[in-house]
Scaffold this active site. Structure first.
Site: not given
Ligand code: NAD
Length: 387
Positions: A139, A234, A136, A128, A133
């Site tokens: 996402s 994450y 991805d 990520r 991006q």
């Molecule tokens: P994910 O699907 O793994 O998780 C979804 C969400 O659940 C996350 O925001 C996580 O913090 C949350 N979570 C975990 N435990 C929890 C709890 N006990 N209570 C409430 N929420 C909880 O994650 P995702 O949506 O695929 O991505 C998370 C993060 O990754 C993004 O917000 C970002 O910071 C990063 N990301 C970066 C890129 C990039 O730079 N290319 C792209 C996508 C995501």
């Protein structure tokens, strides 16, 4: 190179790995695109659209796999019902596979990929990074799922989402609680706000508060004392003590919530349980829970994947593969992601991957007859030790 697009065979799947509008980016670089007849029909892309865009239609899966050097897929390889053969066995030895692989729940298929010297790249493992991006797919699919989850909640709720002032009286807005504010959660918040709901959200990662607020939602404050984020951004698996406190905070909001959208996940682990059976009882009858974490165990204790349960008048939707409910745009987004990843793995005129590249190396799972991803190798060893 010859790139093959098979028809997806998972039950209920409507998406396709490549759409006609993405073909030019490949043919421009002198690649040939072969598409199995009918591959795009469930997502409203006809064979003739693929042909007009420059693809060749191939009659069936066996021919398609035989003629392809590279396979673009959406769902991990599985048993092919019409041919009676596993998709890994349909692929040519030494071919390349790009697609989702669900590596931790698909270890047998990975072993077979390695045995057949297939070089495989998993969409789940695209690092990520900012540069990645556009590749991805996690996402992209989470965006679709977050949007659709809110529409499902609105559909099930016997109430309006927006505030309405009518001659028949004033109707207050629905209250939506979003648990987890990653990609899916943020899209759910934005969609619920657009529909006029009052939205509250919680996520343990500190950076999320500003993102939630910038969408006009209320961020639920909870003191977070443990390190909850990995270096990659994450969420980490949280302690039972943390989850107990979080459940207390959530429980206090439930009597006022009309819809709860659950999106909390921890990569590679069981999803955290945020709604217990007792907590579901404190929701009002008619409320809706849409659990996007259903496949990884569910954020709600009562979630049943693929089913809608009704407990005390509360609907609990075990949402699985919601991206399939919007196949046109989900396929279009996926096609862009996979094409960009492919062009990164095989830059202009090259027919061998450049493994010095961080994205190519990070997403590669099998190569030269071996499983090269350390996390997957560890999972295999752990499985061996358990057996
Ligand atoms: P994910 O699907 O793994 O998780 C979804 C969400 O659940 C996350 O925001 C996580 O913090 C949350 N979570 C975990 N435990 C929890 C709890 N006990 N209570 C409430 N929420 C909880 O994650 P995702 O949506 O695929 O991505 C998370 C993060 O990754 C993004 O917000 C970002 O910071 C990063 N990301 C970066 C890129 C990039 O730079 N290319 C792209 C996508 C995501």
């Amino acid at each position: 190179m010859k790139i093959g697009i098979p028809k997806e065979i998972s039950a209920g799947e409507t998406r396709v790995a490549l759409v006609p509008s993405a073909i030019t980016a490949l043919t421009r670089n002198k690649h040939t695109v072969l598409v199995e007849a009918g591959a795009g029909v469930a997502s409203s892309f006809s064979d003739s659209e693929y042909q007009s865009a420059g693809a060749t239609i191939v009659g069936n899966a066996v021919e398609l796999y035989r003629a392809s050097e590279i396979i673009f897929k959406l769902n991990p390889p599985q048993m092919h019902p019409q041919t009676g053969k596993h998709e890994v066995l349909l692929m040519n030895e030494g071919a390349t596979y790009i697609g989702f692989l669900a590596p931790f729940s698909n270890l047998d298929a990975l072993r077979q990929l390695a045995e057949r010297r297939i070089t495989s790249f998993a969409m789940e493992f695209v690092p990520r990074l900012t540069r990645a991006q556009s590749m991805d797919a996690l996402s992209s699919m989470a965006t679709v799922a977050g949007y659709k989850a809110v529409l499902m909640a609105a559909h099930h709720l016997g109430k309006f989402f927006p505030l309405l002032m009518t001659a028949a009286g004033t109707i207050p807005p629905a209250t939506v609680l979003v648990l987890g504010a990653g990609v899916a959660g943020l899209q759910a918040i934005a969609t619920a706000k657009r529909l006029g709901a009052k939205v509250e959200a919680f996520d343990p990662r500190p950076a999320v508060k500003e993102q939630v607020k910038s969408l006009g939602a209320n961020f639920i404050d909870m003191e977070v004392t443990e390190q909850v984020e990995t270096a990659g951004g994450y969420a980490k698996e949280q302690s039972e003590e943390f989850l107990r406190k979080e459940r207390e905070v959530i429980a206090a909001r439930l009597p006022k919530a009309d819809a709860v959208i659950c999106t909390a996940q921890v990569f590679g682990k069981r999803a955290p349980v945020l709604l217990t059976k007792e907590m579901v009882h404190s929701l009002r009858p008619g409320s809706v829970i849409v659990d996007l974490a259903a496949e990884s165990g569910g954020n709600c204790e009562l979630t049943v994947p693929r089913l809608t349960a009704e407990i005390n008048g509360v609907s609990i939707i075990g949402a699985v593969n919601l991206a399939s409910a919007l196949p046109v745009h989900a396929s279009q987004m996926y096609a862009k992601n996979i094409t960009n990843l492919f062009l990164n793995i095989f830059p202009k005129d090259s027919t061998t991957p450049n493994f010095d590249d961080e994205i190519t190396q990070g997403s590669c799972i099998t190569r030269d007859g071996e499983i090269v991803n350390a996390a997957v190798r560890n999972a295999l060893q752990a499985e061996g030790a358990r057996k």
